[in-house]
Every structure is written in structure tokens, then in C-alpha cells.
Design a protein around this motif. Structure first.
Motif, PDB file in Angstrom:
ATOM      1  N   ILE A  46      13.411 -11.018  17.773  1.00 31.35           N
ATOM      2  CA  ILE A  46      12.688  -9.840  17.913  1.00 31.35           C
ATOM      3  C   ILE A  46      11.139  -9.692  17.216  1.00 31.35           C
ATOM      4  O   ILE A  46      10.650  -8.881  17.066  1.00 31.35           O
ATOM      5  CB  ILE A  46      13.319  -8.465  17.748  1.00 31.35           C
ATOM      6  CG1 ILE A  46      14.003  -8.403  16.400  1.00 31.35           C
ATOM      7  CG2 ILE A  46      14.251  -8.314  18.880  1.00 31.35           C
ATOM      8  CD1 ILE A  46      14.268  -6.920  16.019  1.00 31.35           C
ATOM      9  N   GLY A  47      10.863 -11.092  16.612  1.00 28.99           N
ATOM     10  CA  GLY A  47       9.755 -11.338  15.718  1.00 28.99           C
ATOM     11  C   GLY A  47       9.859 -11.471  14.375  1.00 28.99           C
ATOM     12  O   GLY A  47       9.025 -11.610  13.750  1.00 28.99           O
ATOM     13  N   ASN A 220      12.055 -19.620   4.984  1.00 24.61           N
ATOM     14  CA  ASN A 220      10.729 -19.849   5.514  1.00 24.61           C
ATOM     15  C   ASN A 220      10.112 -18.722   4.622  1.00 24.61           C
ATOM     16  O   ASN A 220       9.959 -17.568   5.144  1.00 24.61           O
ATOM     17  CB  ASN A 220      10.577 -19.365   6.993  1.00 24.61           C
ATOM     18  CG  ASN A 220       9.284 -19.526   7.467  1.00 24.61           C
ATOM     19  OD1 ASN A 220       8.421 -18.973   6.832  1.00 24.61           O
ATOM     20  ND2 ASN A 220       9.175 -20.246   8.514  1.00 24.61           N
ATOM     21  N   THR A 222       6.854 -17.749   4.125  1.00 23.92           N
ATOM     22  CA  THR A 222       5.842 -16.879   4.995  1.00 23.92           C
ATOM     23  C   THR A 222       6.429 -15.729   5.513  1.00 23.92           C
ATOM     24  O   THR A 222       5.808 -14.823   5.587  1.00 23.92           O
ATOM     25  CB  THR A 222       5.003 -17.855   5.684  1.00 23.92           C
ATOM     26  OG1 THR A 222       4.736 -19.009   5.067  1.00 23.92           O
ATOM     27  CG2 THR A 222       3.844 -17.196   6.206  1.00 23.92           C
ATOM     28  N   GLU A 225       7.867 -13.114   3.230  1.00 24.03           N
ATOM     29  CA  GLU A 225       6.410 -12.350   3.087  1.00 24.03           C
ATOM     30  C   GLU A 225       6.359 -11.473   4.060  1.00 24.03           C
ATOM     31  O   GLU A 225       5.846 -10.169   3.632  1.00 24.03           O
ATOM     32  CB  GLU A 225       5.456 -13.248   2.671  1.00 24.03           C
ATOM     33  CG  GLU A 225       4.516 -13.117   1.554  1.00 24.03           C
ATOM     34  CD  GLU A 225       3.380 -14.022   1.460  1.00 24.03           C
ATOM     35  OE1 GLU A 225       3.695 -14.925   0.391  1.00 24.03           O
ATOM     36  OE2 GLU A 225       2.490 -14.054   2.303  1.00 24.03           O
ATOM     37  N   GLY A 226       6.299 -11.890   5.284  1.00 24.12           N
ATOM     38  CA  GLY A 226       5.898 -10.999   6.433  1.00 24.12           C
ATOM     39  C   GLY A 226       6.749  -9.718   6.421  1.00 24.12           C
ATOM     40  O   GLY A 226       6.390  -8.645   6.808  1.00 24.12           O
ATOM     41  N   GLN A 227       8.259 -10.065   6.428  1.00 26.22           N
ATOM     42  CA  GLN A 227       9.090  -8.946   6.280  1.00 26.22           C
ATOM     43  C   GLN A 227       8.979  -8.363   5.174  1.00 26.22           C
ATOM     44  O   GLN A 227       9.059  -6.810   5.411  1.00 26.22           O
ATOM     45  CB  GLN A 227      10.642  -9.552   6.023  1.00 26.22           C
ATOM     46  CG  GLN A 227      11.071 -10.394   7.163  1.00 26.22           C
ATOM     47  CD  GLN A 227      11.323  -9.584   8.406  1.00 26.22           C
ATOM     48  OE1 GLN A 227      12.226  -8.919   8.257  1.00 26.22           O
ATOM     49  NE2 GLN A 227      10.625  -9.816   9.773  1.00 26.22           N
ATOM     50  N   GLU A 229       5.990  -7.464   3.485  1.00 25.00           N
ATOM     51  CA  GLU A 229       4.858  -6.818   3.786  1.00 25.00           C
ATOM     52  C   GLU A 229       5.058  -5.611   4.748  1.00 25.00           C
ATOM     53  O   GLU A 229       4.498  -4.432   4.763  1.00 25.00           O
ATOM     54  CB  GLU A 229       3.749  -7.586   4.195  1.00 25.00           C
ATOM     55  CG  GLU A 229       3.241  -8.589   2.846  1.00 25.00           C
ATOM     56  CD  GLU A 229       2.454  -9.786   3.338  1.00 25.00           C
ATOM     57  OE1 GLU A 229       1.876 -10.430   2.527  1.00 25.00           O
ATOM     58  OE2 GLU A 229       2.139 -10.004   4.591  1.00 25.00           O
ATOM     59  N   GLY A 230       5.701  -6.066   5.666  1.00 30.04           N
ATOM     60  CA  GLY A 230       6.042  -5.050   7.049  1.00 30.04           C
ATOM     61  C   GLY A 230       6.945  -3.705   6.453  1.00 30.04           C
ATOM     62  O   GLY A 230       6.411  -2.711   6.761  1.00 30.04           O
ATOM     63  N   GLN A 234       6.161   0.211   6.119  1.00 30.46           N
ATOM     64  CA  GLN A 234       7.059   0.947   6.698  1.00 30.46           C
ATOM     65  C   GLN A 234       7.636   2.043   5.674  1.00 30.46           C
ATOM     66  O   GLN A 234       7.834   3.279   5.996  1.00 30.46           O
ATOM     67  CB  GLN A 234       8.510   0.369   7.386  1.00 30.46           C
ATOM     68  CG  GLN A 234       7.902  -0.438   8.772  1.00 30.46           C
ATOM     69  CD  GLN A 234       9.322  -1.125   9.245  1.00 30.46           C
ATOM     70  OE1 GLN A 234      10.325  -1.046   8.701  1.00 30.46           O
ATOM     71  NE2 GLN A 234       8.836  -1.797  10.321  1.00 30.46           N
TER      72      GLN A 234
ATOM     73  N   GLN B  97       4.071 -10.814  14.454  1.00 28.41           N
ATOM     74  CA  GLN B  97       5.559 -10.663  14.362  1.00 28.41           C
ATOM     75  C   GLN B  97       6.165 -10.572  15.793  1.00 28.41           C
ATOM     76  O   GLN B  97       6.631 -11.670  16.432  1.00 28.41           O
ATOM     77  CB  GLN B  97       6.199 -10.131  13.206  1.00 28.41           C
ATOM     78  CG  GLN B  97       6.090 -10.459  11.899  1.00 28.41           C
ATOM     79  CD  GLN B  97       6.626  -9.834  10.911  1.00 28.41           C
ATOM     80  OE1 GLN B  97       7.521  -9.085  11.103  1.00 28.41           O
ATOM     81  NE2 GLN B  97       6.160  -9.635   9.569  1.00 28.41           N
ATOM     82  N   CYS B 135       5.168  -4.213  12.606  1.00 27.22           N
ATOM     83  CA  CYS B 135       5.951  -5.416  11.860  1.00 27.22           C
ATOM     84  C   CYS B 135       5.382  -5.953  10.586  1.00 27.22           C
ATOM     85  O   CYS B 135       5.857  -6.352   9.522  1.00 27.22           O
ATOM     86  CB  CYS B 135       6.199  -6.490  12.781  1.00 27.22           C
ATOM     87  SG  CYS B 135       6.843  -6.179  14.260  1.00 27.22           S
ATOM     88  N   THR B 136       3.972  -6.151  10.763  1.00 28.64           N
ATOM     89  CA  THR B 136       3.273  -6.919   9.680  1.00 28.64           C
ATOM     90  C   THR B 136       3.035  -6.304   8.341  1.00 28.64           C
ATOM     91  O   THR B 136       2.665  -7.189   7.415  1.00 28.64           O
ATOM     92  CB  THR B 136       2.360  -7.838  10.058  1.00 28.64           C
ATOM     93  OG1 THR B 136       1.280  -6.781  10.499  1.00 28.64           O
ATOM     94  CG2 THR B 136       2.384  -8.693  11.534  1.00 28.64           C
ATOM     95  N   GLY B 137       2.622  -5.062   8.490  1.00 23.91           N
ATOM     96  CA  GLY B 137       2.230  -4.391   7.134  1.00 23.91           C
ATOM     97  C   GLY B 137       0.595  -4.541   7.152  1.00 23.91           C
ATOM     98  O   GLY B 137      -0.153  -4.361   6.037  1.00 23.91           O
TER      99      GLY B 137
END
Lengths: 368, 172
Positions: A46-47, A220, A222, A225-227, A229-230, A234, B97, B135-137
Motif C-alpha cells: 500500500i506504498g 531497504n 531509504t 527512512e520514509g516510514q 519520516e512519515g 503523523q 509512497q 505517508c512521506t512526512g
């Protein structure tokens, strides 16, 4: 107008996947006649990147280039079963399923390669799509040639299936010792924030956020990191902005439109620092543990403690809106004692717990 | 009623009620699917298209208000099979994402760059503050837009190579 700066920190530990039993993921892999790899699994991307991460796991387990691997997650009815994309289980449980399936395919590739090369499979390794004799690199055969021979000479489809399923947690009935632990792998993280609080308006801005996540192995980096940062943004939203029912249980001022639910925007982005630690788990693929859901947990308490550091009031209800900050400041100025530091009482009743059939009558109450 | 709009350089005639949102005309009449139907009341930004070069929320624009206008969507950012520098930057910096916000961000950022926007993160955040990504922040989105503003060039064949493709290095 007085602006106050403060710093706060919070930590979290997070179990990977659903604990206990009943949380399986399955995968099935077949080798095409040219050596390319088809993976059928039910874990839906889901991304968060599970397709990429699972492709990496399969490619590394087999020893073939990553672009040979096709993940087919298009049909969860015909593909191998997966409980789903939740509980931060994609890499750990879904990843273990594809790893186990890939190990079976790898064994079969080595067996057939051994027959063709007349070398014991134990003396062979697979590097970059070629089966090579250890210590004698000129003796080799391509994985594609092996798959072709299986298809056209041996009449065999090289395939493998894998299921990741955790055993039910159990205790030793004699000693009470844990024989199979209830948890899978625990991830750890901490988040430190610096905030600026406007004493006049109650407005809180997060200036800086530093976070450290132990994910076992960042398959992975990168995407990890995306998780992070996101999740950070949140968590910032949960801490300061987001609320469906501002005066719950009343539905006053609920707001019926998207724009009245305040999600953080780019302008709320603080200086963000992410550090990834790798303290491998025993059971995860390549030592990996969870990252997904834990990523937005530590920020709200860190923000709350930073606000206390800045202006000396605890706000224990999220989100910490300007109204709540001002009310807390007013109460403090009026000398009203804070009602918030008592914590809550947790009652642990072993009779209701999973181990009740083994140990009878203990009940413990403790205050947090 | 019959109206004429230009979508990505092609003149299109549509039959629609005058108050039909541009978003619905694009998606349902013209099969232009990059603008996404998100909140559909102007709050999220994912339906953003360029109307005569200006970013506009297509969910809020009646089709009759853009008669004769030049509409640009993600489909028109580069010739078929090619990517704009911004799109390449998006891939290179992993700025998507789930991707649901991406179309709106790309169009708003395209307008920002075409108006001479700089690589300054605060400036970008002001220009794109009305777009929501969950998702990305936003970090990698800012990185991508900054890189495109600087005119960085990207070799996307090495983007995957930048990943940690060998994962056996961790001691267990």
C-alpha cells in the motif's frame, strides 16, 4: 508575548506482527525456463514498499539480480494466503514467507546444478545468477540453463513454497518457564523533540525532532527512512492537531469536511533527524524487525514533555491544542493542582490470560 | 451543453452540465486519470491541475469557468515515454509512497518551478503548504522539488543501485 522553548523525550518498544498464533503469510515461487523468478504472495503493497523489500529478500536468498524477480501480488484470491498488511508484519512475516520459499527454490537449483556439473550441491553457491563451484569459479552454470534443463530435459517445474507462522506461546508446566515466547521480535525507538510554546496564544511549534529506530536490519534503508519520516509527521499531527471529536464524547465542533480535520502540512515540518540502528532479531529475514506502525507513537508523549519543560504544565489529552495549553496555564496560575500525574491503574488478571490453564489463581494489581 | 477545453495541448469538446467539476470531466468524460478525487472539497490538493499555467483544484472548478482554457495534467508533463526533470527527481528521491497525493504535488511543483521557484525549503513549503501527504512526512518531496529547482540531473538506472541490494551484511 513570551515564547518558551522546551525539550522532551519518549521511547517505545513495539512487537512485530500479531503475537501468539494465527498470523500466517504464505508465498509460492516458480522459476521460469529462463531463470527469471515469479513470486506469488498475498502481502499487498500500500506504498510502504513490501513489493520492493520482498523482491530484495528473494533476490538475495536465491543469489540472482533483483530485476529477475517479479512479485505478483495482483490477485489475493489466487495467490498464496497472507493475513494482510497490518501490525507492521509485512517485512517480518511476509518477508519470512518469501525467504522460506526462496530457500527451497535455491536448494532445488543447487541440486539440479550439482547433477549437471557433477559436483556435490554443498560445494556450490549462487552468485549473480550463476551456480558456481566454491573455490573453482570456472566451473559454473547459469541459473537460466538450470531452469531450462529442468523444463525441457527433466520435465520439472522448479518451485518452492514458504509459510511463516509463529508457534503458540507455551510455558513449561513444571517450572513455569516460557518455552515459546509470546512475542516475535521487539523493535525499539526513541524520539526527542524541541518545541516553542507561545504563552499568549497557547500555540506549539515543533522546532526539531530527532529519532532513533532499531529496526533489526534495514533491508531497504531509504524506505525505512520514509516510514520514519512519515510516522514522525503523523505523530506530530496526533500530538498537536488531529482530532475527529474535539469535545468527545460530545460531537460539538466535529467538522464535517476534510479541511476541518487538521493534518500537518509541509509548513509544519520541523528539522527532522532520523537515525537507524540495526540490532538484529533472531527470527526476522536477515534480522529485520518492524518499523511501520511504531513510527508515530513516540512523538506525542515527547511533545507533551517538551511542553512541560517549556511552560511547566502537563497536558495529558491529545491533541495538545492551543486551547488546552491555555487552560492548563490558567489552572496553574490559579493554583489549581494538576489532575494529571496520577496515572492509571492496570489490573493484570492471570485467570483471564492465555496461561490460565497452566497456573490457576494469581491476580496482580499495580499502579503505573 | 457543449464546451471546448484544451487538455495537454489537444482540443477537446465535452458535453457536460455547466457546473460539473472539471475533475469529473477530466476523469469520467476524457479518461484523464492523473488528477485524483481526494476530499473533493478543496482541502487536500490531489486533484490539482494547471489552468492556463496556474495550479487550481479541479474539484472546485465548474467546467463552464474554464471554457477555452489550457489545462495541463501529469499526462502532459513530458512526451509519452519520457519524464520531466521533476518526475525524475520524484523517483530518484523516493518522494512517493502510496502515491495518491503525487499528481497534485507534481502539478503544483511544476507551476512553482516554471515561475522561477528556488530550492529553498521554506519557500517550497509556502508554495505547497496546501497539499496533504500522509505517508512521506514531506521530507523526500521537499528533497525532490529542491533537486529539480537546482536542475540536478538524474540517472535513474543507478537509483535502484543506490539501494542496499546486498542485505547479508548484518551480523546475526
Amino acid at each position: 508575548m513570551a515564547m518558551h522553548r522546551g525539550r522532551g523525550i519518549a521511547a517505545i518498544e513495539y512487537p512485530t506482527g500479531m503475537n501468539q498464533n494465527g498470523d500466517p503469510s504464505q508465498a509460492w515461487i516458480k522459476l521460469k525456463m529462463d531463470g527469471r523468478v515469479d513470486v506469488f504472495a498475498g502481502t499487498v503493497d500500500i506504498g510502504q514498499g513490501s513489493k520492493t523489500v520482498h523482491s530484495q529478500i528473494v533476490a538475495d536468498t536465491l543469489g540472482v539480480p533483483m530485476d529477475w524477480v517479479t512479485m505478483d501480488t495482483s490477485n489475493t484470491d489466487s495467490s498464496a494466503f497472507c493475513m494482510g498488511t497490518f501490525a507492521s508484519r509485512g517485512t517480518f512475516i511476509g518477508g519470512n514467507a518469501v525467504r522460506l520459499a526462496a530457500e527451497k527454490v535455491r536448494s532445488r537449483i543447487l541440486e539440479i546444478g550439482g547433477e549437471l556439473l557433477e559436483i556435490d550441491p554443498g560445494d556450490l553457491e549462487i552468485i549473480d545468477g550463476e551456480v558456481i563451484a566454491k573455490g573453482s569459479p570456472d566451473k559454473k552454470i547459469g541459473v537460466g540453463d538450470i531452469a531450462g534443463a529442468a523444463t525441457f530435459v527433466k520435465g520439472e517445474l522448479i518451485s518452492g513454497q514458504g509459510t511463516a507462522l509463529k508457534d503458540y506461546a507455551t510455558l513449561d508446566p513444571e517450572t513455569g518457564a516460557v518455552t515459546i515466547p509470546p512475542h516475535s521480535a521487539i523493535s525499539y525507538a526513541a524520539c526527542a523533540v524541541e518545541v516553542e510554546v507561545d504563552e499568549e496564544t497557547g500555540d506549539v511549534r515543533v522546532i526539531k525532532m530527532s529519532q532513533v529506530y532499531d529496526v533489526g536490519c534495514a533491508i531497504n534503508p531509504t524506505m525505512v527512512e520514509g516510514q520514519i519520516e512519515g510516522g514522525a509527521m503523523q505523530g506530530l499531527g496526533l500530538g498537536l492537531l488531529e482530532n475527529c471529536y474535539p469535545y468527545y464524547p460530545s460531537n460539538d465542533h466535529r467538522g464535517g469536511q476534510f479541511g476541518s480535520y487538521l493534518a500537518p502540512s509541509m509548513e509544519d515540518l520541523p528539522e527532522l533527524e532520523c537515525i537507524i540502528l540495526e540490532n538484529p532479531s533472531a527470527d526476522g529475514p536477515f534480522g529485520a524487525k518492524a518499523i511501520g506502525e511504531m513510527a508515530n507513537n513516540a512523538q506525542p508523549p515527547a511533545i507533551a514533555s517538551a511542553i512541560y519543560d517549556a511552560v511547566g504544565v502537563w497536558v495529558t489529552e491529545l491533541p495538545i491544542t492551543p486551547e488546552k495549553v491555555l487552560r492548563a496555564l490558567e489552572a496553574k496560575a490559579a493554583g489549581i493542582p494538576e489532575s494529571v500525574t496520577t496515572g492509571k491503574v492496570v489490573r493484570y488478571d492471570e485467570a483471564l490470560s492465555i496461561t490460565s490453564h497452566q497456573s490457576a489463581d494469581a491476580a496482580v494489581t499495580f499502579a503505573v | 451543453m457543449s464546451l471546448n477545453i484544451t487538455v495537454n495541448g489537444t482540443s477537446r469538446t465535452v458535453n457536460a452540465e455547466p457546473l460539473t467539476p472539471l475533475l469529473h470531466v477530466l476523469r469520467e468524460e476524457l479518461d484523464v486519470l492523473s488528477p485524483k478525487a481526494g476530499c473533493q472539497n478543496g482541502g487536500c490538493g490531489t486533484c490539482t491541475v494547471l489552468v492556463d499555467g496556474e495550479p487550481r483544484r479541479s474539484c472546485l472548478i465548474p467546467i463552464s469557468a474554464v471554457e477555452g482554457a489550457e489545462i495541463r495534467t501529469v499526462e502532459g508533463l513530458a512526451p509519452p515515454g519520457q519524464l520531466s526533470t521533476l518526475q525524475e527527481a520524484w523517483i530518484h528521491h523516493y518522494a512517493a509512497q502510496c502515491g495518491f497525493c503525487t499528481s497534485g504535488f507534481l502539478m503544483a511543483a511544476t507551476a512553482y518551478l516554471e515561475n522561477g521557484g528556488s530550492d529553498d525549503h521554506a519557500e517550497i513549503a509556502t508554495a505547497l503548504g496546501g497539499h496533504v501527504c500522509r505517508c512521506t512526512g514531506y521530507v523526500k518531496i521537499l528533497d525532490a522539488i529542491s533537486a529539480a529547482a537546482r536542475g540536478d540531473s538524474f540517472d535513474l538506472t543507478t537509483t535502484a543501485a543506490g539501494l542496499r541490494t546486498t542485505i547479508k551484511g548484518v551480523d546475526q
